[in-house]
Design an enzyme around this catalytic site. Structure first.
Site, PDB file in Angstrom:
ATOM      1  N   ASP A  14       0.874  -1.162   0.000  1.00 40.38           N
ATOM      2  CA  ASP A  14       0.000   0.000   0.000  1.00 40.38           C
ATOM      3  C   ASP A  14       0.922   1.226   0.000  1.00 40.38           C
ATOM      4  OD1 ASP A  14      -2.087   1.735   0.033  1.00 40.38           O
ATOM      5  OD2 ASP A  14      -3.070   0.892   1.804  1.00 40.38           O
TER       6      ASP A  14
HETATM    7  C1  BGC Z   1      -4.962   3.388   0.207  1.00 42.27           C
HETATM    8  C2  BGC Z   1      -5.070   2.364  -0.893  1.00 42.27           C
HETATM    9  C3  BGC Z   1      -4.934   3.031  -2.224  1.00 42.27           C
HETATM   10  C4  BGC Z   1      -3.623   3.783  -2.272  1.00 42.27           C
HETATM   11  C5  BGC Z   1      -3.366   4.478  -3.596  1.00 42.27           C
HETATM   12  C6  BGC Z   1      -3.746   4.280   0.065  1.00 42.27           C
HETATM   13  O1  BGC Z   1      -3.816   5.380   0.920  1.00 42.27           O
HETATM   14  O2  BGC Z   1      -4.934   2.734   1.456  1.00 42.27           O
HETATM   15  O3  BGC Z   1      -6.300   1.690  -0.800  1.00 42.27           O
HETATM   16  O4  BGC Z   1      -5.024   2.092  -3.259  1.00 42.27           O
HETATM   17  O5  BGC Z   1      -3.632   4.768  -1.256  1.00 42.27           O
HETATM   18  O6  BGC Z   1      -4.181   5.570  -3.763  1.00 42.27           O
END
Ligand code: BGC
Length: 809
Positions: free
Chosen positions: A282
């Site tokens: 993530d």
């Molecule tokens: C989130 C993810 C997301 C990623 C990219 C993170 O803050 O937890 O779910 O895919 O950002 O935007």
């Protein structure tokens, strides 16, 4: 005569020819075996590839900023990230973008008049409430098509963490409290999206069920609960739908960041489940780039300069063997090879948004849940005149905030949807709300940080005169109650889980004024997560749980209210009477640890503090708890009304003894006078002698087609040995106990209509699971029985992990 070329020109041409020849000799991705491409890469290139190009945001500290190499903005503006291109080896960049309710990219680009809007589909919680995997797959196809047409290679979804507590800030992005529902929904979504030649990334693997301190929190959970509840949905999606990528989560599990856990990323995901794609972190997740790469977290997103330096230094010192990095590089290259960017798939930048809006509208209507309908209040008949109360009747909440938010071109409000369906709307009230919302909108402060929601506009206080006039002029009242939430923050009880005083008063005042004139009051819930209903649900005549239904909100709600689409949604998550009745509430959201945390990521991470949360509810999550302990619910798991009623009959098991698998069938008949669809839920009760077991667990479900009055349909299910088994930590395997099992066919977890029993002759090891997620001697777990009927949270449950050991394979 001279030929007219200077010496220097000749030299340049010679060098160019030599360079071209060298380039021709270089292996090229797709043309040469991937291992040759890897072998031709420099260390610098390898380290660049496993680290994304980075991300630049105002206020971001230098070590977290990109780009490391290459550029991102030129690809697809508003996408979440890209990988680093290496053109000399024919490796293009691929583009990754959110998210679960639709593609998230910037709708406008500098210097261009045209737009790049995407469809806001209903939130995942609504999709799960449809219990219709074909429907979810069709949503996936439309989403995948937009992903491809807009030049994105990887859609960062579906998300399938668990509805463990109603206050989870991102519950709207997740499907259910039950892993079978979550897993099957996610599998359908992955199949739909990937049918378009683009990738998905089921996330967040694993146990990232709340937002509080999400970047550091240590989730302490027994291996059994991890396997049976939190990993199970991921297992289903990986085995059934073969996603190209998986996203690891921010949190730690039993002391180790998931993105640094060889046991989770290699042992379980690859060795046990056969996952062959790539794992990405993530965004900015985890702490130690080298540990991540070693654990099998192939791609670090969005990528930072610091990570790249750490990898190069570890290669240099020998701390990171080059073949480990090569393994991850090869996995990334395999995904790039299948991507539209590599294949040169043409993109139109013009997906059929009108067709997709129809998909969004139908899906939204199919997933709404009718919670109450006294005296046949619904369906409403056009051209009735309706008085619309509640801010969100005029400004619907289509989906939650954060990375799961979609940039859609428009939202159909409820007032627009009802008018389009032929209803009249009481004008004075509508004008009052429009003026109020416009005025309040001006006062709303900008969100403190990107992605954060603006505080909601306070519910308008409607005076007695306006209510009395509406009751005189309109045929019925509709009150829409709205809630929003999103990334970085969990919800709160006051004014969020619980109704505000203004909302409670309005429900009462509307009922008094309209009932005095023998007119009905309907409440529409435009929410992304569970709220308190028990204290007020008997006051209105009907309650429609519309969830957050995407850009076609108003049309879809009107379709259900008017009976054009009969309501057929069922709850995939329990509505408790009190928040305290949910077992995880006792320790929610966790506790901050004193003193510095040696395992925290470097630098302050959005103010996160070292924290831990004990999943003391163990496997007793959602209905598993309520049903087993006899705790009353407001609306149980699986519940939902129709405009008709259904009879279930003829439950038949192919055999009275289980041998490898067992077929069950049951017939559903529409016994009412309106068309409708029924969701059939198959629960199993196991003997539960050696291990404490929930009294019933969902092991299958199906949905009928639309049945006309009197029409029937027979649904069949196949139970496998795995459906009988629990995870036995002592032997690290899935084991089914000998004894008598009961199949229960229900219209909800509390409304069992048919039962039948079968026997398993001898104990059986169904599946070995060699990866140890918690060292067997490192924790003590005992789950008590609770106090039936009292609502006491996990009474008698004790859970502790004493001493941590490295997770091993
Ligand atoms: C989130 C993810 C997301 C990623 C990219 C993170 O803050 O937890 O779910 O895919 O950002 O935007």
């Amino acid at each position: 005569m001279t030929c007219g070329r200077s010496r220097s020109t000749l030299v340049s041409l010679a060098l160019l020819a030599a360079a071209t020849a060298a380039a021709e000799d270089l292996p090229q991705l797709g043309k040469s075996p991937t291992k040759d491409v890897v072998a031709a890469m420099t260390r610098e290139e390898k380290a660049s590839l496993v680290v994304g190009v980075g991300m630049r945001r105002p206020g971001m500290s230098a070590d977290r900023q990109g780009p490391v190499v290459g550029e991102t903005a030129k690809g697809v503006p508003g996408a979440a990230g890209t990988t680093v291109p290496i053109s000399r080896l024919g490796i293009p960049a691929i583009v990754l973008a959110d998210g679960p309710a639709g593609l998230r990219i910037a709708p406008k680009r500098e210097g261009e008049a045209r737009t790049y809007y995407c469809t806001a589909f209903p939130i995942e919680t609504l999709l799960a409430s449809s219990w219709d995997t074909d429907l979810v797959e069709s949503v996936g196809r439309a989403m995948g098509n937009e992903t491809r047409e807009y030049g994105v290679d990887v859609l960062l979804g579906p998300a399938l963490n668990t509805h463990r507590n109603p206050l989870g800030g991102r519950n709207f992005e997740y499907y259910s409290e039950d892993p079978l529902v979550s897993g099957r929904m996610a599998a359908a979504m992955v199949k739909g999206v990937q049918s378009q030649g683009v990738s998905t990334s089921p996330k967040h693997y694993v146990a990232n069920d709340h937002e509080w301190n999400r970047n550091v929190i240590d989730v302490k959970v027994s291996e059994r609960a991890l396997r049976e509840i939190y990993l199970r949905g991921f297992e289903i999606v990986v085995r059934d739908a073969r996603p190209w990528t998986v996203m690891s989560s921010y949190n730690r599990v039993n002391g180790t960041y998931t993105s640094e856990s060889p046991a989770l990323l290699t042992g379980v995901l690859r060795d046990e489940w056969g996952f062959e794609g790539l794992v990405m972190t993530d965004w900015f997740g985890g702490r130690d780039a080298v540990a991540q790469v070693k654990a099998g977290n192939d791609l670090l997103m969005p990528g930072t300069a610091r990570q790249k330096e750490a990898l190069l230094a570890a290669l240099e010192s020998g701390a990171l063997p080059e073949e480990v990095l090569d393994r991850n590089v090869a996995r990334i290259l395999e995904i790039i090879r299948r991507s539209p960017s590599f294949l040169g798939t043409p993109r139109s930048d013009a997906p059929d948004l009108q067709a997709h809006a129809r998909v969004a509208r139908d899906a939204a209507a199919q997933g709404m849940v009718l919670l109450r309908n006294e005296g046949g209040t619904l369906p409403l008949r056009a051209p009735a005149k309706l008085a619309l109360f509640g801010n969100t009747s005029y400004a619907m909440i289509t989906g939650g905030t954060g990375s799961g938010d979609v940039n859609e071109a428009y939202t159909i409000s409820l007032v627009e949807g009802l008018k389009a369906a032929g209803f009249a709307v009481q004008g004075a009230l509508a004008d009052g709300y429009a003026a109020y919302i416009a005025e309040e909108e001006k006062k709303r402060p900008a969100p403190a940080r990107p992605f954060q929601p603006k505080p909601p506009i306070p519910e308008r206080v409607v005076g007695p005169d306006a209510i009395a006039r509406a009751a005189r002029e309109a045929d019925a009242a509709l009150f829409t109650l709205g809630r929003n939430s999103g990334e970085f923050r969990d919800r709160v009880r006051e004014g969020d889980f619980d109704l505000t005083a203004v909302e409670k008063t309005l429900v009462q005042d509307l009922a008094a004024a309209f009932h005095a004139r023998k007119k009905k009051v309907v409440v529409v819930l435009n929410i992304g997560g569970v709220i308190e209903t028990a204290s007020w649900r008997d006051t209105p005549d009907a309650i429609l749980l519309a969830w957050q239904p995407g850009q076609e909100s108003g049309h879809a709600i009107a379709d259900v209210l008017a009976g054009k689409t009969p309501p057929s949604g069922r709850l995939a998550t329990t509505f408790p009477i009190r928040w305290e009745d949910v077992p995880s509430s006792a320790g929610f959201p966790g506790k901050v640890l004193e003193g510095p945390d040696p395992n925290a990521p470097p630098g302050p991470f959005r103010g996160d503090r070292a924290a831990e949360v004990e999943y003391a509810d163990d496997v007793f999550v959602g209905y598993r708890h309520f049903a087993t302990r006899g705790v009353k619910t407001a609306y149980p798991f699986g519940y939902g009304l129709s405009y008709t009623r259904f009879d279930h009959s003829g439950l038949r098991l192919r055999s009275a003894e289980f041998r490898g698998q067992l077929e069950a069938s049951v017939t559903v008949r529409n016994a009412g006078s309106a068309p409708g669809r029924e969701v059939v839920q198959l629960y199993v009760s196991a003997p539960g002698k050696a291990l404490p077991k929930p009294v019933l667990e969902l092991r299958g479900f199906g949905k009928t087609k639309t049945l006309r009055p009197g029409e029937e349909e027979t649904l069949s299910f196949t139970l496998t040995a795995r459906d009988l088994a629990s995870f036995d930590e002592a032997t690290s395997s899935w084991r089914a106990e000998a004894g008598t099992y009961t199949v229960k066919i229900g219209a909800s977890s509390e409304d069992i209509r048919q039962t039948a029993t079968f026997a398993l002759a001898a104990d059986e090891t169904v599946l070995p699971a060699p990866t140890r997620l918690v060292a067997a001697d490192s924790y003590r777990l005992s789950v008590g029985g609770g106090q039936p009927g009292t609502g006491a949270p996990t009474a008698g449950a004790a859970f502790s992990i004493t001493g941590r050991k490295e997770l091993s394979r």
